[in-house]
Design an enzyme around this catalytic site. Structure first.
Site, short mmCIF file in Angstrom:
data_model
loop_
_atom_site.label_atom_id
_atom_site.label_comp_id
_atom_site.label_asym_id
_atom_site.label_seq_id
_atom_site.Cartn_x
_atom_site.Cartn_y
_atom_site.Cartn_z
N ASP A 1 58.69 36.18 10.19
CA ASP A 1 59.48 36.60 11.34
C ASP A 1 60.16 35.40 12.00
OD1 ASP A 1 59.54 39.32 11.80
OD2 ASP A 1 57.57 39.36 12.78
N GLN B 1 53.37 43.73 13.59
CA GLN B 1 54.44 44.50 14.22
C GLN B 1 54.29 44.48 15.75
OE1 GLN B 1 57.08 45.98 12.47
NE2 GLN B 1 57.92 46.29 14.51
N LYS C 1 59.96 48.91 6.05
CA LYS C 1 59.78 47.57 5.47
C LYS C 1 58.95 47.66 4.19
CE LYS C 1 60.16 45.38 10.00
NZ LYS C 1 59.41 44.88 11.17
#
Ligand code: NAP
Length: 295
Positions: free
Chosen positions: A121, A98, A54
């Site tokens: 997200d 994460q 990412k």
């Protein structure tokens, strides 16, 4: 006849080019680069790879990015303080913690601690709620990527019967909520199946578009599909393969060989849904950066 392949790599590249162009415009007009902060707790090898990928994608596209690595013993309060720091940082438009997190940390509390405007997200309950009631909001990346794949491959879900197998909060439920909106590129009739289905084939056979988000290698076979269906395979499963260099290979939830002779179009694994997830994260971050500009 073999199904048309829905090329996720190509579609993802196309979207990344668009995001890059818009990023350059944003920089030139407002002097702002979209910024993404990653928080990685512990040393889960898969999480480390994801965060590295990412970060690299951010760099390639011209985003500002920062990664905070915290030890596995980090207390929840310390993590919440770090999230709060990024929530307040004007260079950061997206905060991504994460998952999974070590067991001493409550995942739901961490998800709720991210400013919903920076929740790239799309997991914050505020954004989940907005999606359900049809208010424009940040959408979870994998399902948002699936919608793009369908539209850009010429398989608009509008008016189609979409059957989703799997009801997770990150794929199954949000894709249902995205595709049933009364909007262009959606407006589908949606059915969701899961382990409660007595005979899965009854449902999969009815699908004009089948979305498999199950996590079981190759359990959807060609015999379970309607002739001419469009198949989106979200599954990413590792199976032993002594002939492969590293002893395994990645397969989807769909048995590709049998499905591709029945389906009209199908996503491969890898190279289908996978490349879309990070791409949509970039797109969400750009959206958050644009929304942060005062009119
Ligand atoms: P998950 O949280 O484990 O959910 C799996 C769902 O499938 C559950 O709702 C489960 O039903 C259902 N299910 C399991 N076995 C079934 C069966 N035999 N028949 C019918 N339904 C069944 O998984 P997830 O996080 O959604 O991920 C699904 C797959 O997608 C995994 O392989 C994952 O690695 C992959 N994935 C890929 C990406 C990407 O970027 N490509 C992103 C996310 C996930 P119950 O609810 O009844 O248990």
């Amino acid at each position: 006849m073999s199904a048309e392949i829905i090329d996720g790599k190509k579609i993802a590249e196309e979207i990344r080019r668009e995001v890059k162009e818009e990023t350059e415009r944003l920089k030139a007009t407002y002097g702002i680069a979209p910024g993404l902060a990653f928080v990685l707790v512990g040393d889960n090898p898969a999480s480390q790879v994801y965060v590295r990928m990412k970060g690299k994608a951010c760099e390639e596209i011209g985003f500002y990015s920062v990664t905070e690595r915290m030890p596995a013993e980090t207390l929840e309060a310390e993590l919440l303080r770090k999230v709060d720091e990024f929530n307040r940082d004007p260079r950061v438009h997206g905060v991504l913690v994460q998952l999974p997190l070590p067991k001493q940390i409550n995942e739901a509390r961490v998800i709720e601690s991210v400013d919903p405007r920076k929740d790239v997200d799309g997991f914050h309950p505020t954004n989940v709620g907005k999606l359900v009631i049809g208010v424009d909001t940040m959408r979870p990346c994998t399902p948002a990527g699936i919608q793009e794949l369908l539209i850009r491959s010429g398989n608009d879900p509008s008016g189609k019967h979409v059957v989703v197998v799997g009801r997770s909060n990150i794929v199954g439920k949000p894709i249902v909520n995205i595709l049933l909106q009364k909007q262009s590129g959606a407006n589908a009739v949606v059915t969701i199946a899961h382990t409660g289905a007595r005979d899965l084939t009854v449902y999969t056979k009815m699908a004009d578009i089948l979305i498999a988000a199950i996590g079981k290698p190759e359990i959807i076979t060609g015999a379970m599909l309607k002739e001419g269906a469009v198949v989106i395979d979200v599954g990413t499963n590792r199976v032993d393969d002594p002939s492969a260099k590293n002893g395994y290979r990645i397969v989807g939830d769909v048995h590709y060989a049998s499905a591709s002779v029945v389906a009209k179009a199908i996503t491969p694994v890898p190279g289908g849904v996978g490349p879309m997830t990070i791409t949509m994260l970039l797109k969400n971050t750009l959206q958050a950066a644009k929304a942060s500009i005062q009119p």
